[in-house]
Write a protein that holds these residues in place. Structure first.
Motif, PDB file in Angstrom:
ATOM      1  N   ARG A   1       0.342   2.893 -12.051  1.00 24.21           N
ATOM      2  CA  ARG A   1       0.952   2.482 -10.801  1.00 24.21           C
ATOM      3  C   ARG A   1       1.095   0.966 -10.713  1.00 24.21           C
ATOM      4  O   ARG A   1       2.158   0.451 -10.336  1.00 24.21           O
ATOM      5  CB  ARG A   1       0.079   2.977  -9.645  1.00 24.21           C
ATOM      6  CG  ARG A   1       0.764   2.960  -8.304  1.00 24.21           C
ATOM      7  CD  ARG A   1      -0.252   3.189  -7.205  1.00 24.21           C
ATOM      8  NE  ARG A   1      -0.135   2.185  -6.179  1.00 24.21           N
ATOM      9  CZ  ARG A   1      -0.908   1.134  -6.046  1.00 24.21           C
ATOM     10  NH1 ARG A   1      -1.900   0.913  -6.896  1.00 24.21           N
ATOM     11  NH2 ARG A   1      -0.719   0.278  -5.069  1.00 24.21           N
TER      12      ARG A   1
ATOM     13  N   SER B   1       5.816   8.122  -3.644  1.00 27.41           N
ATOM     14  CA  SER B   1       6.871   7.478  -2.872  1.00 27.41           C
ATOM     15  C   SER B   1       7.941   6.919  -3.797  1.00 27.41           C
ATOM     16  O   SER B   1       9.132   7.014  -3.512  1.00 27.41           O
ATOM     17  CB  SER B   1       6.288   6.378  -1.975  1.00 27.41           C
ATOM     18  OG  SER B   1       5.823   5.296  -2.731  1.00 27.41           O
TER      19      SER B   1
ATOM     20  N   THR C   1       3.254   4.257  -3.769  1.00 22.41           N
ATOM     21  CA  THR C   1       2.495   5.289  -4.470  1.00 22.41           C
ATOM     22  C   THR C   1       3.423   5.948  -5.482  1.00 22.41           C
ATOM     23  O   THR C   1       4.645   5.841  -5.365  1.00 22.41           O
ATOM     24  CB  THR C   1       1.987   6.361  -3.498  1.00 22.41           C
ATOM     25  OG1 THR C   1       3.103   7.056  -2.947  1.00 22.41           O
ATOM     26  CG2 THR C   1       1.180   5.738  -2.373  1.00 22.41           C
ATOM     27  N   THR C   2       2.828   6.632  -6.431  1.00 25.63           N
ATOM     28  CA  THR C   2       3.681   7.279  -7.429  1.00 25.63           C
ATOM     29  C   THR C   2       4.628   8.266  -6.750  1.00 25.63           C
ATOM     30  O   THR C   2       5.784   8.387  -7.124  1.00 25.63           O
ATOM     31  CB  THR C   2       2.829   8.024  -8.476  1.00 25.63           C
ATOM     32  OG1 THR C   2       1.909   8.879  -7.822  1.00 25.63           O
ATOM     33  CG2 THR C   2       2.073   7.040  -9.341  1.00 25.63           C
TER      34      THR C   2
ATOM     35  N   GLU D   1       0.808  -1.222   0.000  1.00 24.19           N
ATOM     36  CA  GLU D   1       0.000   0.000   0.000  1.00 24.19           C
ATOM     37  C   GLU D   1       0.836   1.265   0.000  1.00 24.19           C
ATOM     38  O   GLU D   1       0.367   2.332  -0.361  1.00 24.19           O
ATOM     39  CB  GLU D   1      -0.928  -0.005   1.218  1.00 24.19           C
ATOM     40  CG  GLU D   1      -2.020  -1.048   1.095  1.00 24.19           C
ATOM     41  CD  GLU D   1      -2.834  -1.146   2.368  1.00 24.19           C
ATOM     42  OE1 GLU D   1      -2.780  -0.221   3.176  1.00 24.19           O
ATOM     43  OE2 GLU D   1      -3.511  -2.180   2.537  1.00 24.19           O
TER      44      GLU D   1
END
Lengths: 215, 215, 215, 215
Positions: free
Chosen positions: B65, B46, B43-44, B40
């Motif tokens: 993603r 992170s 993310t783009t 989870e």
DNA sequence: AATGAATGAGGATTCATTCAT
DNA sequence: TATGAATGAATCCTCATTCAT
């Protein structure tokens, strides 16, 4: 979790009755959402929209978003457990084979009867809370079935709790597999899965467990 | 899902070489993120922060993603497949038992060697894309192993592809179970899991498959 | 804090120019909000509405809500510091009295000129971030003024930094008091406050500090 | 702001007695909350949870959330005023110096004895209602002290009420400063603060006010 | 090819307050 | 008098994706 259980048999006040009704309404809406769009679609907003209960009011009945999902699962697993209990109670010959088979076929009955539960229980396990609940439910189930088997002399104490748990977990995953795409369950997977779990547990059976015991 | 596979052997232009490097950098960053904080957390943003590649540029190499996660999984499963291939190639006696055991222990090797892969592959299955990839990978694996077994005379054509697939799936889930909490894998679950799958498949074995065939 | 400072003298690209403009627009809107409705009214929504910049876009320029407020405060205190510097530079006779008086009257000038700053700086101190910034600003100011005083021979090293800091803090609170209700500042409080701080610091002055030093 | 003062000496009915007890219970809970988690943590919910009084019932005793905080402050400042009164009453020599010193040291006593009051009174001033109450309390205190000083001949009527008020306000802010981070009060700040206020007021003293008057 | 900038949509949760009972 | 129940309004913040440059 703080779910409003209201499990008392008597509904004393109208307020409590209304409260129960509302919880039901929320859960029904939540069930629909999960069945139709998956666990991830279960947001406070979507539940509010589908149930007609304002978002803020959801927090009157459930501590947080996950609690809604869990209440859903609890409600449904209770039904499943009941089916297992009933079917096992009706058995005339107890053996490892009949025990496994009866239990797993009881699950199949419920999945067939309640397609939305398939979505929640088998596919919804992506949610951490549901996953964890599933684990604990499996553990409880394993404990109960093992105690039954030992009490009936189908297995000795040498059947480790961990082995019983593994058997239940594998059985669970067989169902996840069987219902993954086919909403009515892949018959082959189910049959073979029952066979696999049975074969595994027969390795721990007493002679009586292999042959069967008349009740 | 236009994943940049980059599987071409030749790097023709410097631009392509640079591109490959960048993809590697992105995947390394993604791998770190997933290993440390779970699927989870991928993310783009992170990934961009960890890789130094701007968010918008990620879309030069990955369609969305999920494609990043999938590329990650592909890279890692390739390593796993390689291990299986190598270990099976080194086998002197082929039997249903050695086939299952060798394969599953090869998996254990990789999981032990690559703890981040455990996170991605076994726990990351909550992601739909990874889940689906896992299914397909299992199917491919089942097909190959079945062909090997049939070719070696361990089983006849009566061993249905669906049964092989089920065996692989159950093996996979055994690992998910074993590594669910224990990052080094629950030894009991692994051993019993191997036994269960082996016992199941021995039901489809030829006499040679039971006894073993010298290569 | 991650405020877009854009302090480079040259604006190289149109994009950067546009970015700066937007930051200004946001800060102007924020300033208006605080001046009219107090610090608590500064929410992401209100800033977005007043500036025409979508809520999500605020996060392009500011790390979080507090960063907006801080940028506002920084922008304004810089102006205040400049005024103090200019007025002190114009002094012909340096003494404890002229130092305190000039500094405090420079503050008054800015408060008079920028009524919105009064709201932000003097009343906005209820916000933790602004409060902390104020503390640090006062500490810096105290350090600089003390160094100036010591260098000019108005006080010896015996004037503890803590005493200088206390003087500045008390001066600051005198203004908070003076502008608390009267947007133009309670003249009596200001005059007496200057007197009180001066009297306190004269206790630490050298003879030169008491009499004054021609520059 | 219809605060339930309950200042009537007689409790006439059992109902009123019960009411008083409940108010106490609420205030005790509120005090604990503020002391432990700051003024912002004082919500109707938190008070209800901590006191055992339902949220809706809070509104039986307090007009709104701020009223609870104010009642708290009133209860505590009353104790503080009492300490001041007692210590001043015990003074044998009255002078500007002893008056200021005794008063301020009485405050220190209470802050030391009641650490939760520090949180409420000195740090809780971020709340507008508390802030306003503080202003009024300071004004009352200034009036009383000034009357005492004038009556004792320590100062003439030329000591403006505004000057007395300023002195009290500055004294108050000295404490805010001293207790801002150090829960036991920064000794240097306290000492210097007392000195500063004393020096300021001695500027308005009569010769008797400077030398002291035996009572 | 590369990317800074932009954003609509949505996320969960908390709050003070009211009102029917 | 007492309160369970209800909620509109608001809070901050994150996300994947697009697009003009």
């Amino acid at each position: 979790m703080a779910v409003v259980t209201g499990s008392s048999v008597l509904r004393r006040t109208p307020a409590q009755a209304r409260s129960r009704e509302r919880v039901e309404r929320i859960l029904d809406a939540a069930s629909r959402i999960v069945a139709e769009a998956g666990v991830e679609a279960l947001t406070t907003r979507s539940v509010a929209a589908a149930s007609g209960v304002p978002v803020a009011s959801l927090y009157q009945y459930f501590s947080d978003r996950d609690a809604i999902l869990l209440a859903l699962v609890e409600r449904d697993t209770a039904e499943m457990d009941e089916q297992v209990r009933a079917d096992l109670g009706a058995l005339e010959v107890l053996s490892v084979t009949t025990l496994v088979e009866t239990t797993m076929r009881a699950y199949v009955k419920v999945y067939t009867r309640r397609p939305d539960f398939v979505e929640i229980w088998l596919r919804g396990r992506t949610n951490a809370a549901v996953h964890e609940f599933g684990r604990q439910h499996n553990r409880r189930t394993a404990t109960e079935l093992r105690e039954l088997a030992v009490a009936a002399g189908l297995a000795t104490e040498q059947l480790l709790p961990a082995a019983a748990e593994l058997a239940v977990e594998i059985g669970d995953r067989v169902f996840q597999l069987a219902y993954e795409r086919d909403p009515r369950g892949d018959a082959f997977v189910i049959e073979e899965g029952i066979a696999m779990v049975t074969a595994y547990l027969r390795g721990y059976a007493t002679p009586a467990g292999l042959e069967g015991v008349r009740r």
